[in-house]
Design a protein around this motif. Structure first.
Motif, mmCIF file in Angstrom:
data_model
loop_
_atom_site.group_PDB
_atom_site.id
_atom_site.type_symbol
_atom_site.label_atom_id
_atom_site.label_comp_id
_atom_site.label_asym_id
_atom_site.label_seq_id
_atom_site.Cartn_x
_atom_site.Cartn_y
_atom_site.Cartn_z
ATOM 1 N N GLU A 254 3.904 0.443 1.471
ATOM 2 C CA GLU A 254 4.538 1.104 0.405
ATOM 3 C C GLU A 254 3.971 0.883 -1.229
ATOM 4 O O GLU A 254 3.991 1.806 -1.977
ATOM 5 C CB GLU A 254 5.912 0.476 0.524
ATOM 6 C CG GLU A 254 7.051 1.030 -0.563
ATOM 7 C CD GLU A 254 8.538 0.490 -0.247
ATOM 8 O OE1 GLU A 254 9.390 1.016 -0.783
ATOM 9 O OE2 GLU A 254 8.567 -0.474 -0.011
ATOM 10 N N LEU B 10 7.242 3.553 7.131
ATOM 11 C CA LEU B 10 7.823 2.133 6.964
ATOM 12 C C LEU B 10 8.812 1.507 7.799
ATOM 13 O O LEU B 10 8.999 0.521 8.151
ATOM 14 C CB LEU B 10 8.398 2.210 5.285
ATOM 15 C CG LEU B 10 7.345 2.434 4.053
ATOM 16 C CD1 LEU B 10 8.186 2.481 2.908
ATOM 17 C CD2 LEU B 10 6.124 1.516 4.362
ATOM 18 N N THR C 261 1.173 3.638 -1.298
ATOM 19 C CA THR C 261 1.676 4.704 -1.625
ATOM 20 C C THR C 261 2.058 5.204 -2.906
ATOM 21 O O THR C 261 1.813 6.115 -3.501
ATOM 22 C CB THR C 261 2.753 5.519 -0.554
ATOM 23 O OG1 THR C 261 3.675 4.514 -0.513
ATOM 24 C CG2 THR C 261 2.023 5.304 0.865
ATOM 25 N N ALA D 69 7.623 8.996 4.198
ATOM 26 C CA ALA D 69 7.607 7.594 4.069
ATOM 27 C C ALA D 69 8.531 6.806 4.720
ATOM 28 O O ALA D 69 8.325 5.469 5.367
ATOM 29 C CB ALA D 69 7.959 7.296 2.347
ATOM 30 N N GLN E 247 5.421 -3.738 3.040
ATOM 31 C CA GLN E 247 5.258 -3.806 1.754
ATOM 32 C C GLN E 247 4.248 -3.301 1.202
ATOM 33 O O GLN E 247 4.188 -2.647 0.309
ATOM 34 C CB GLN E 247 5.732 -5.377 1.473
ATOM 35 C CG GLN E 247 5.805 -5.440 0.013
ATOM 36 C CD GLN E 247 6.080 -7.133 -0.385
ATOM 37 O OE1 GLN E 247 6.359 -7.928 0.558
ATOM 38 N NE2 GLN E 247 6.063 -7.457 -1.574
ATOM 39 N N GLY F 214 3.336 9.346 1.225
ATOM 40 C CA GLY F 214 4.299 8.246 0.872
ATOM 41 C C GLY F 214 5.761 8.998 0.298
ATOM 42 O O GLY F 214 6.581 8.305 -0.307
#
Length: 700
Positions: free
Chosen positions: A578, A562, A581, A558, A575, A553
């Motif tokens: 995230e 995402l 991580t 990341a 979401q 992440g």
């Protein structure tokens, strides 16, 4: 001379042995376990000896069951015994014995071991293979469970059960945060201790889930053949999702009774559909025969015992232990029974009590009712009903059997491509069981050599793959010239797990059909969807623990994780990923660099939330793929005027075939309820049109 295999060890015996070690010896435990199995030798009195140098000899004396179930059955001659490293290492190197909760509850594997016939109380294996409860809904080509007693009301957990579930959650969270790389014998022992506490508190399903995780950790650390991180991630998800509601004081699936309950079912007539081999990863094997009642209710009779592959192959012709019936499972799959005083479990399993009597009946062909109803409805609608039922029940049972007529297109890699008869959607046919000693894969390969062959297929839809069916049996389609030619004694069906198709079973003439679709034309939005990024993140956490997720992440990783999810409209998945991580990287420390919150509770909750969401998203996407194909096929078969009248309502569904993978995922996640409603409308119109064509008006 080859070393003797170590006997199974009860989980509580191993947990106690590890707990007795000092902190210094615990650090050496994993290294000591590595070569213990190579030192085992059989003694003259039948015990098993493992020698560590000249002064230490560990002796195992299993009980009558063949397993070490008491601490006194494992002794060491060193001065530190029984708190010695030698004894704990030998117990840690031995396989885990099946606990009561795992032997008599849970689901049969991928994975879903099983240790008794279903006529008493069928134990269940950690890898699901067959015999899951059928969904409560009934569609045209599915069958529902037979009459069964109403399940007893679930009471809230007791304080002891809440404490046991809390301990199990904490141990599972620590094991998840450690991952496979750091999940050694000490971490596994903590899980086993919590599992034993759950057993004493009356939570057999929770104990079975914990043992599946421990076995998965062992196989992953040993790099066992066939071990998949996805299976271990699923085991962690099941364990955490079962322990969470119990730890909070609410009822959950872990409160289900350990032994399957049976109620009076009265007098029944049942007719055989097919039989399938049952093979678990814990050494159990057998057969399950599927039956149907006159009203379309589904029943099963299973015979599963220890014995592994040889037991699974031989049980197909074993006698049926039900009353005074003289049929074997091969005869029952093509015959029938009249049962007096039947006992039925809530999931449709038939039991054999003392008052049960059974008389053989003439078998029915698949073209006769009630068996013909399996092949009479839209495939997509039936699969959607099974998926919806699994989502409502929360335990995601295996889908009910369904049937359809298909036309073989050809082989494509590991699966067979077939088109639903009448120009329907393309399907993948995969072996119901991948074991090479079972004839599933060989039969499908032989069928793939005959493009254009028309088959009647009975199988179970794969709820984890788009447009995929795992056939259990096949048969000829009445009235079709290019179809199977099976012997009369097979009664128009071949069980792919036991019968082997030969060249004489196929027609000699070539199929006279139009150009076939390309073999690689089967749409699979699930395989190309960005959800695989979330799956990889979760499996990275299982393999490398909390630190690996935190590294995934950071920085460019990341963004790569995402951004594709958000572009595809999967904001919820992005979401949660995230948040996972971020929680993995959250390690608050004080001014001296010491951790102020070393608990793995928050990380486990974030991982579980993402895992549950991923499973639901994939299941919704699979449902939508089935429904979109069904709607497209139904739209093509409608009259031009009716099709134009509903063009606006179906435009988005019809155009989904040309969507990109990301657009298809976004569409599926948003439009699944609308698609189901449209499918029901199209299905109703199709049935009305069929009635009109079968009863023409006088004017025509």
């Amino acid at each position: 001379m080859s070393p003797e295999p170590l006997p199974p060890v009860a989980p509580d015996v191993l947990a106690e042995a590890v707990e007795q070690l000092s902190a210094r010896l615990r650090k050496k435990l994993d290294a000591a376990i590595e070569d213990c199995a190579e030192r085992a030798a059989r003694a003259a009195d039948g015990s098993l000896d493992v020698r560590f140098g000249e002064d230490a000899l560990v002796t195992l004396r299993p009980g009558p069951s063949g397993a070490v179930t008491e601490a006194g059955q494992a002794v060491c001659t060193c001065l530190l015994a029984p708190r010695c490293l030698h004894r704990a290492a030998v117990l840690g190197a031995a396989p885990l014995a099946d606990a009561e909760g795992e032997a008599e509850t849970g689901a049969e594997t991928g994975a879903k071991g099983e240790g008794a016939t279903d006529t008493d109380a069928v134990p269940e294996s950690p890898e699901p293979t067959t015999g899951r409860p059928a969904p409560p809904r009934s569609d045209a080509n599915t069958v529902t469970p037979g009459p069964a007693p109403e399940p007893s009301e679930v009471t809230p957990p007791t304080p002891a059960q809440v404490r046991a579930a809390t301990a199990l959650w904490e141990a599972a969270a620590e094991a998840l945060a450690a991952g496979v790389t750091a999940g050694g014998a000490v971490v596994q022992a903590e899980l086993l201790r919590a599992a034993h506490t759950a057993r004493l508190a009356g939570l057999p399903r929770a104990e079975a889930a914990a043992l599946r995780v421990v076995r998965g950790l062992r196989a992953a650390r040993e790099r066992g053949r066939g071990q998949r991180l996805g299976d271990l991630a699923g085991a962690f998800r099941d364990l955490l999702s079962g322990a969470a509601p119990l730890a909070s004081g609410t009822a959950g699936p872990g409160l289900a009774p350990a032994r399957r309950t049976y109620g009076q079912g009265g007098s029944l007539r049942v007719y055989g559909l097919c039989r399938e081999p049952v093979l678990s990863a814990t050494g159990y094997g057998g057969v399950a025969t599927h039956l149907v009642g006159p009203d379309g209710s589904r029943y099963t009779i299973s015979d599963v015992r220890p014995g592994g592959l040889s037991r699974a192959r031989g049980a197909g012709s074993a006698s049926v232990a039900l009353g005074r019936a003289v049929l074997d499972h091969a005869g029952l799959a093509r015959g029938g029974l009249r049962i007096v005083g039947a006992t039925v479990s809530p999931d449709g399993r038939l039991g054999a009590g003392r008052g049960v009597n059974a008389t053989p009946l003439r078998g029915l062909d698949w073209s006769e009712e009630p068996l013909a109803a399996l092949f009479a409805g839209p495939v997509g609608e039936a699969v959607a009903a099974a998926l919806d039922a699994g989502a409502r029940e929360g335990d995601a049972p295996e889908a009910a059997l369904l049937g359809c007529d298909v036309e073989v297109v050809g082989a494509a890699g590991e699966y067979l491509v077939a088109r639903v008869a009448g120009g329907g959607p393309l399907l993948r046919l995969r072996p119901a069981h991948p074991h090479p000693e079972l004839p599933h894969a060989a039969n499908l390969r032989r069928i793939a050599e005959h493009p254009g062959l028309v088959l009647r297929v009975l199988g179970r839809p794969d709820l984890d793959r788009a447009a995929t069916l795992r056939p259990l049996a096949v048969g000829p389609v009445p009235g079709e010239p290019y179809t199977l030619r099976l012997p009369e004694e097979w009664l128009g069906r071949a069980d792919l797990g036991y019968d082997r198709l030969q060249g004489s079973h196929f027609p000699r003439a070539a199929a006279d059909s139009g150009p076939l679709a390309p073999v690689d034309a089967v749409p699979d939005p699930l395989a190309d969807a960005p959800l695989w990024r979330v799956r990889r993140l979760l499996e990275t956490g299982v393999a490398g623990g909390r630190r690996a997720v935190a590294e995934a992440g950071r920085g460019a990783d990341a963004t790569a994780l995402l951004a594709p999810l958000r572009r595809a409209g999967l904001g919820g998945a992005a979401q949660l990923a995230e948040a996972l991580t971020a929680e993995a990287d959250r390690r608050p420390r004080d001014a001296f660099g010491r951790l102020t919150d070393a608990s793995a509770d928050g990380y486990a909750r974030a991982w579980l939330a993402s895992a549950v969401h991923l499973a639901a998203a994939e299941r919704s996407l699979v449902t939508s793929v089935w429904l979109i194909q069904e709607i497209s096929h139904s739209s093509d078969s409608m009259s031009p005027r009716k099709s134009a009248r509903r063009a606006g309502r179906r435009s988005r569904a019809a155009s989904s075939a040309s969507m990109t993978a990301e657009e298809s995922v976004s569409y599926a996640s948003c439009q699944a309820p609308t698609i189901r409603a449209r499918t029901r409308v199209v299905s109703t119109l199709s049935r009305k049109r069929a009635k009109t064509s079968s009863h023409p008006s006088p004017a025509s």
